[in-house]
Design a protein around this motif. Structure first.
Motif, mmCIF file in Angstrom:
data_model
loop_
_atom_site.group_PDB
_atom_site.id
_atom_site.type_symbol
_atom_site.label_atom_id
_atom_site.label_comp_id
_atom_site.label_asym_id
_atom_site.label_seq_id
_atom_site.Cartn_x
_atom_site.Cartn_y
_atom_site.Cartn_z
ATOM 1 N N SER A 182 -4.737 -1.953 1.246
ATOM 2 C CA SER A 182 -3.436 -2.581 1.006
ATOM 3 C C SER A 182 -2.708 -1.917 -0.157
ATOM 4 O O SER A 182 -1.490 -1.728 -0.110
ATOM 5 C CB SER A 182 -3.615 -4.075 0.724
ATOM 6 O OG SER A 182 -4.082 -4.735 1.873
ATOM 7 N N ILE A 183 -3.422 -1.555 -1.203
ATOM 8 C CA ILE A 183 -2.798 -0.893 -2.353
ATOM 9 C C ILE A 183 -2.293 0.496 -1.968
ATOM 10 O O ILE A 183 -1.182 0.890 -2.338
ATOM 11 C CB ILE A 183 -3.783 -0.828 -3.536
ATOM 12 C CG1 ILE A 183 -4.013 -2.237 -4.084
ATOM 13 C CG2 ILE A 183 -3.281 0.107 -4.623
ATOM 14 C CD1 ILE A 183 -5.140 -2.343 -5.097
ATOM 15 N N VAL A 184 -3.111 1.229 -1.204
ATOM 16 C CA VAL A 184 -2.705 2.572 -0.780
ATOM 17 C C VAL A 184 -1.465 2.501 0.114
ATOM 18 O O VAL A 184 -0.562 3.332 0.004
ATOM 19 C CB VAL A 184 -3.875 3.295 -0.053
ATOM 20 C CG1 VAL A 184 -3.402 4.562 0.636
ATOM 21 C CG2 VAL A 184 -4.988 3.602 -1.032
ATOM 22 N N GLU A 185 -1.391 1.504 0.978
ATOM 23 C CA GLU A 185 -0.236 1.351 1.866
ATOM 24 C C GLU A 185 0.982 0.819 1.123
ATOM 25 O O GLU A 185 2.103 0.935 1.611
ATOM 26 C CB GLU A 185 -0.568 0.409 3.029
ATOM 27 C CG GLU A 185 -1.514 0.996 4.044
ATOM 28 C CD GLU A 185 -1.790 0.050 5.197
ATOM 29 O OE1 GLU A 185 -1.376 -1.130 5.158
ATOM 30 O OE2 GLU A 185 -2.445 0.493 6.146
ATOM 31 N N LEU A 245 1.848 -10.228 2.054
ATOM 32 C CA LEU A 245 0.999 -9.609 3.070
ATOM 33 C C LEU A 245 -0.369 -9.263 2.500
ATOM 34 O O LEU A 245 -1.385 -9.415 3.170
ATOM 35 C CB LEU A 245 1.678 -8.351 3.637
ATOM 36 C CG LEU A 245 0.938 -7.629 4.767
ATOM 37 C CD1 LEU A 245 0.706 -8.580 5.947
ATOM 38 C CD2 LEU A 245 1.703 -6.403 5.206
ATOM 39 N N PHE A 246 -0.377 -8.834 1.241
ATOM 40 C CA PHE A 246 -1.638 -8.513 0.568
ATOM 41 C C PHE A 246 -2.555 -9.738 0.531
ATOM 42 O O PHE A 246 -3.746 -9.662 0.865
ATOM 43 C CB PHE A 246 -1.342 -8.024 -0.859
ATOM 44 C CG PHE A 246 -2.556 -7.647 -1.656
ATOM 45 C CD1 PHE A 246 -3.086 -6.376 -1.573
ATOM 46 C CD2 PHE A 246 -3.162 -8.567 -2.497
ATOM 47 C CE1 PHE A 246 -4.197 -6.018 -2.315
ATOM 48 C CE2 PHE A 246 -4.274 -8.232 -3.230
ATOM 49 C CZ PHE A 246 -4.798 -6.943 -3.145
ATOM 50 N N VAL A 247 -2.011 -10.875 0.156
ATOM 51 C CA VAL A 247 -2.796 -12.116 0.060
ATOM 52 C C VAL A 247 -3.265 -12.568 1.442
ATOM 53 O O VAL A 247 -4.408 -13.006 1.606
ATOM 54 C CB VAL A 247 -1.981 -13.221 -0.648
ATOM 55 C CG1 VAL A 247 -2.692 -14.560 -0.570
ATOM 56 C CG2 VAL A 247 -1.724 -12.841 -2.097
ATOM 57 N N LYS A 248 -2.392 -12.466 2.445
ATOM 58 C CA LYS A 248 -2.786 -12.848 3.807
ATOM 59 C C LYS A 248 -3.928 -11.979 4.318
ATOM 60 O O LYS A 248 -4.892 -12.490 4.891
ATOM 61 C CB LYS A 248 -1.590 -12.748 4.765
ATOM 62 C CG LYS A 248 -0.557 -13.818 4.564
ATOM 63 C CD LYS A 248 0.620 -13.635 5.507
ATOM 64 C CE LYS A 248 1.711 -14.637 5.204
ATOM 65 N NZ LYS A 248 2.896 -14.442 6.054
ATOM 66 N N ARG A 249 -3.824 -10.666 4.118
ATOM 67 C CA ARG A 249 -4.899 -9.760 4.536
ATOM 68 C C ARG A 249 -6.204 -10.086 3.822
ATOM 69 O O ARG A 249 -7.276 -10.114 4.420
ATOM 70 C CB ARG A 249 -4.534 -8.303 4.245
ATOM 71 C CG ARG A 249 -3.569 -7.695 5.189
ATOM 72 C CD ARG A 249 -3.374 -6.238 4.843
ATOM 73 N NE ARG A 249 -2.399 -5.592 5.708
ATOM 74 C CZ ARG A 249 -2.054 -4.324 5.608
ATOM 75 N NH1 ARG A 249 -2.585 -3.562 4.673
ATOM 76 N NH2 ARG A 249 -1.179 -3.824 6.436
#
Length: 91
Positions: free
Chosen positions: A22-25, A31-35
């Protein structure tokens, strides 16, 4: 074997990988929290299922080992009695 922390370890590794991706993208925070939450939930369930199967496998293996040990002990004890009977007959 202590398999209790196995589900947590699997979950933490999966969440670490999810965070890095997620950080790389460069995704947004929502969206980060949902993932992260979805990854944690799914891999915790997978870890629990794996732990249950491992515990069942070791339980069956342990029971078979105990049965074999009892059979060998019974066989050794009966041989001892047979040897004593033979020496008693010879006297």
């Amino acid at each position: 074997m202590n398999t209790k922390p196995l589900a947590v370890i699997i979950t933490l590794i999966a969440c670490l990988i999810s965070c890095v991706i997620s950080i790389v993208e460069g995704v947004g925070f929502a969206l980060f929290v949902k993932r992260f939450a979805l990854t944690a939930l799914v891999f915790f369930i997978i870890g629990v299922v794996i732990t249950v199967f491992i515990n069942k496998g070791f339980q069956v293996d342990k029971e078979e080992t105990e049965k074999q040990n009892l059979e060998t002990e019974d066989g050794a004890n009966s041989e001892d009695f047979q040897e004593e009977d033979q020496t008693g007959d010879e006297k």
